[in-house]
Design an enzyme around this catalytic site. Structure first.
Site, mmCIF file in Angstrom:
data_model
loop_
_atom_site.group_PDB
_atom_site.id
_atom_site.type_symbol
_atom_site.label_atom_id
_atom_site.label_comp_id
_atom_site.label_asym_id
_atom_site.label_seq_id
_atom_site.Cartn_x
_atom_site.Cartn_y
_atom_site.Cartn_z
ATOM 1 N N LYS A 48 0.761 -1.242 0.010
ATOM 2 C CA LYS A 48 0.114 -0.093 0.008
ATOM 3 C C LYS A 48 0.749 1.422 0.095
ATOM 4 O O LYS A 48 0.581 2.303 -0.702
ATOM 5 C CB LYS A 48 -1.062 -0.012 1.224
ATOM 6 C CG LYS A 48 -2.065 -0.967 1.131
ATOM 7 C CD LYS A 48 -2.801 -1.263 2.476
ATOM 8 C CE LYS A 48 -3.694 -2.517 2.363
ATOM 9 N NZ LYS A 48 -4.427 -2.932 3.390
ATOM 10 N N GLN A 84 -4.253 -1.515 9.736
ATOM 11 C CA GLN A 84 -4.230 -2.759 8.944
ATOM 12 C C GLN A 84 -4.883 -3.893 9.834
ATOM 13 O O GLN A 84 -4.496 -4.250 11.287
ATOM 14 C CB GLN A 84 -2.663 -3.137 8.834
ATOM 15 C CG GLN A 84 -2.395 -4.572 8.120
ATOM 16 C CD GLN A 84 -2.983 -4.547 6.493
ATOM 17 O OE1 GLN A 84 -2.961 -3.544 5.930
ATOM 18 N NE2 GLN A 84 -3.556 -5.485 6.239
ATOM 19 N N ASP A 129 -10.874 2.975 4.232
ATOM 20 C CA ASP A 129 -11.439 1.357 4.023
ATOM 21 C C ASP A 129 -12.583 1.131 4.059
ATOM 22 O O ASP A 129 -13.041 0.267 3.657
ATOM 23 C CB ASP A 129 -10.658 0.404 5.321
ATOM 24 C CG ASP A 129 -9.552 -0.246 5.080
ATOM 25 O OD1 ASP A 129 -9.200 -0.493 3.810
ATOM 26 O OD2 ASP A 129 -8.773 -0.586 5.934
#
Ligand code: NAP
Length: 283
Positions: free
Chosen positions: A52, A96, A119
């Site tokens: 990412k 994460q 997200d």
């Protein structure tokens, strides 16, 4: 010969488009910035975060890395998120997952400002998606819709069957297909006669987390198949929820694994982060 939907090419297109958008923002003095928080030393998570951050560098998004030890107290993580929520230079916050066992994932996700939740997991963004209000959409399902659009596959009016109802894939994918005017059926492990349902579908999204589960018997001729699953087969090679070789002759279009949905997830994260930075432009 079925169309093989090229996720790699489409993901690259999206990243290149985001690079142009990032340049425009920079020209106005806005530096798109994403905070990436990793707790613990899970090797797979470290690889995902590394990927990412590499994409951020390519697009021109500043990525701020916060690597916290596995033993970090939940309160400490919540304090960091609160600081990042307040930081005007940070547009997106990504924690994460999975988090270490002593942390409550829901509580942590809920602590992220919905306007920085790149997200798309915060309940406010889930609600926005349900009610058709603009908000962040989870990256994997958003990637699925982009794959269909950019491959010239019509969703409107089509019978879409989603296999799986998880919060990160199945449910949001169903809602997005509905938003695109598909006629959507969401199935799960308690669904009876799954095959009868999938055989009706013009578009099948397979996200059951079961290797090579979908064989040609599940599909009608000419179906479009989007394979979300990622597994290692007996030879340690990547495979999906769909038995690619078995269904190949029957489908009109299919995503490969790898090179299909998986690569799109990261591209859509870049899309979400640029969208977050664009909001600053509007303030
Ligand atoms: P998950 O949380 O395990 O959910 C699986 C879903 O499939 C559940 O809703 C489950 O039903 C349903 N299911 C299981 N067996 C089934 C069956 N026999 N028939 C019908 N439905 C069944 O998995 P997930 O997080 O959604 O991920 C799904 C797959 O996508 C995994 O292989 C994962 O690795 C992959 N994935 C890929 C990406 C990407 O970027 N490409 C991102 C996320 C996930 P119940 O709700 O009844 O249990």
């Amino acid at each position: 010969m079925p169309q093989i939907i090229d996720g790699k090419k489409i993901a690259q297109e999206i990243k290149d488009e985001m690079k142009i958008e990032a340049d425009k923002l920079r020209a106005q003095g806005i530096i798109p910035c994403m905070a990436v928080i990793l707790v613990g030393d899970d090797p797979a998570s470290a690889v995902y975060v590394g990927g990412k951050r590499k994409d951020c560098a390519y697009v021109g998004i500043e990525s701020r890395a916060y690597e916290l030890p596995k033993t970090t107290a939940e309160e400490e993580l919540l304090t960091l998120i609160a600081q990042l929520n307040e930081d005007k230079n940070v547009h997106g916050i990504l924690v994460q997952l999975p988090l270490p066992g002593h942390m409550d994932e829901k509580k942590v996700i809920n602590a992220i400002s919905p306007d920085k939740d790149v997200d798309g997991f915060h309940p406010v963004n889930v609600g926005r998606l349900c009610t058709g209000v603009e908000g962040f959409v989870p990256c994997t399902p958003a990637g699925i819709v982009q794959l269909l659009h950019r491959s010239g596959i019509k969703i409107e009016g089509k019978e879409c069957v989603v296999i799986g109802r998880s919060n990160i894939v199945g449910k949001p994918a169903s809602l997005l297909l509905l938003r695109e005017n598909g006629t959507v059926t969401m199935t799960h492990s308690k669904t009876e006669n799954l095959m009868d349902i999938t055989k009706r579908a013009d578009i099948v999204v397979a996200a059951a987390g079961r290797p090579k589960f979908i064989t040609k018997e599940y599909l009608k001729k000419g179906a479009v198949v989007i394979d979300v699953g990622i597994h290692r087969n007996e030879n340690n090679k990547l495979c999906g929820d769909v038995d690619f070789e078995d269904v190949f002759e029957k489908v009109s279009a299919i995503t490969p694994v790898p090179g299909g949905v998986g690569v799109m997830t990261r591209a859509m994260l870049m899309y979400n982060c640029i969208s977050a930075a664009k909001r600053e432009e509007l303030l």
